[in-house]
Design a protein around this motif. Structure first.
Motif, short mmCIF file in Angstrom:
data_model
loop_
_atom_site.label_atom_id
_atom_site.label_comp_id
_atom_site.label_asym_id
_atom_site.label_seq_id
_atom_site.Cartn_x
_atom_site.Cartn_y
_atom_site.Cartn_z
N LEU A 34 0.83 -1.21 0.00
CA LEU A 34 0.00 0.00 0.00
C LEU A 34 0.86 1.26 0.00
CD1 LEU A 34 -2.90 -0.96 2.42
CD2 LEU A 34 -3.01 -0.65 -0.06
N TYR A 35 2.01 1.20 0.65
CA TYR A 35 2.91 2.34 0.63
C TYR A 35 3.38 2.64 -0.79
CZ TYR A 35 7.12 5.13 1.17
OH TYR A 35 8.06 6.11 1.04
N PHE A 36 3.75 1.61 -1.54
CA PHE A 36 4.23 1.82 -2.90
C PHE A 36 3.11 2.24 -3.84
CE2 PHE A 36 7.88 -0.78 -1.49
CZ PHE A 36 8.86 0.16 -1.74
N VAL A 37 1.89 1.79 -3.57
CA VAL A 37 0.75 2.21 -4.39
C VAL A 37 0.50 3.71 -4.21
CG1 VAL A 37 -1.76 2.01 -4.64
CG2 VAL A 37 -0.36 -0.04 -4.53
N THR A 38 0.65 4.20 -2.99
CA THR A 38 0.31 5.59 -2.69
C THR A 38 1.53 6.45 -2.41
OG1 THR A 38 0.05 5.11 -0.35
CG2 THR A 38 -1.91 4.94 -1.72
N ALA A 39 2.72 6.03 -2.86
CA ALA A 39 3.95 6.75 -2.55
C ALA A 39 3.93 8.19 -3.06
CB ALA A 39 5.15 6.02 -3.10
N SER A 40 3.20 8.45 -4.12
CA SER A 40 3.17 9.82 -4.67
C SER A 40 2.12 10.70 -4.00
CB SER A 40 2.93 9.76 -6.17
OG SER A 40 1.71 9.11 -6.44
N GLY A 41 1.41 10.17 -3.01
CA GLY A 41 0.49 10.98 -2.22
C GLY A 41 -0.92 11.10 -2.77
N HIS A 42 -1.32 10.22 -3.66
CA HIS A 42 -2.67 10.28 -4.21
C HIS A 42 -3.60 9.37 -3.40
CE1 HIS A 42 -1.66 12.58 -7.81
NE2 HIS A 42 -0.52 11.89 -7.83
N TRP A 43 -4.53 9.99 -2.68
CA TRP A 43 -5.45 9.21 -1.85
C TRP A 43 -6.40 8.38 -2.69
CZ3 TRP A 43 -10.62 9.95 -2.44
CH2 TRP A 43 -11.02 11.14 -3.05
N GLU A 44 -6.64 8.79 -3.93
CA GLU A 44 -7.54 8.04 -4.81
C GLU A 44 -6.98 6.65 -5.10
OE1 GLU A 44 -6.14 10.96 -5.72
OE2 GLU A 44 -7.76 12.43 -5.91
N ARG A 45 -5.66 6.57 -5.24
CA ARG A 45 -5.02 5.28 -5.50
C ARG A 45 -5.13 4.37 -4.28
NH1 ARG A 45 0.55 7.35 -8.27
NH2 ARG A 45 -0.43 8.62 -9.88
N LEU A 46 -4.99 4.95 -3.09
CA LEU A 46 -5.15 4.17 -1.87
C LEU A 46 -6.57 3.62 -1.78
CD1 LEU A 46 -4.15 3.16 0.89
CD2 LEU A 46 -4.89 5.36 1.84
N LEU A 47 -7.54 4.45 -2.06
CA LEU A 47 -8.93 4.01 -2.02
C LEU A 47 -9.20 2.91 -3.05
CD1 LEU A 47 -11.57 4.68 -0.55
CD2 LEU A 47 -12.10 6.28 -2.37
N ALA A 48 -8.64 3.03 -4.24
CA ALA A 48 -8.80 2.01 -5.26
C ALA A 48 -8.12 0.70 -4.84
CB ALA A 48 -8.23 2.50 -6.59
N ALA A 49 -6.95 0.79 -4.23
CA ALA A 49 -6.25 -0.41 -3.77
C ALA A 49 -7.02 -1.10 -2.65
CB ALA A 49 -4.84 -0.05 -3.30
N VAL A 50 -7.59 -0.33 -1.74
CA VAL A 50 -8.40 -0.91 -0.66
C VAL A 50 -9.64 -1.59 -1.25
CG1 VAL A 50 -9.81 -0.36 1.37
CG2 VAL A 50 -7.52 0.61 1.14
N ALA A 51 -10.23 -0.99 -2.27
CA ALA A 51 -11.36 -1.64 -2.94
C ALA A 51 -10.93 -2.97 -3.55
CB ALA A 51 -11.94 -0.72 -4.01
N GLY A 52 -9.73 -3.02 -4.12
CA GLY A 52 -9.21 -4.27 -4.66
C GLY A 52 -8.98 -5.31 -3.57
#
Length: 106
Positions: free
Chosen positions: A61-79
């Motif tokens: 999850l850190y690498f998914v959101t390393a650039s600071g985009h909360w949308e990517r974190l939300l999408a990864a959590v949905a996955g």
């Protein structure tokens, strides 16, 4: 402003990475639970498994959101949630509850 196609592709990749992370996490949990009865030290097995699974999940999850985009974190959590739902259905164990006699006869 970001390109909508780029944003959509980034979110799709985040969902797919969340699926992979979730599948790894929940499959490792399933394997751990099935090894607990044979383990010499079940508490140690559960603790080590939890630390490794959470470390893998948080690192991903850190690498998914390393650039600071909360949308990517939300999408990864949905996955991850989708992976849980899919694995729960795929790895389901038959119910251990006894059937009533009228249900057993058909």
């Amino acid at each position: 402003m970001d390109d909508p196609l780029l944003l959509t592709s980034q979110l799709l990749v985040s969902v797919l990475l969340g699926l992979v992370l979730g599948a790894g996490y929940f499959y490792a949990l399933w394997v751990t639970i099935h090894h607990v009865p044979q383990a010499r030290h079940p508490a140690l097995l559960l603790l080590a498994s939890a630390v490794l699974r959470l470390g893998m999940l948080f690192t991903g999850l850190y690498f998914v959101t390393a650039s600071g985009h909360w949308e990517r974190l939300l999408a990864a959590v949905a996955g991850i949630i989708l992976a849980r739902i899919l694995l729960t259905r795929w790895l389901s164990i038959p119910s251990a509850t006894p059937q009533r006699p009228e249900e057993a006869d058909g």
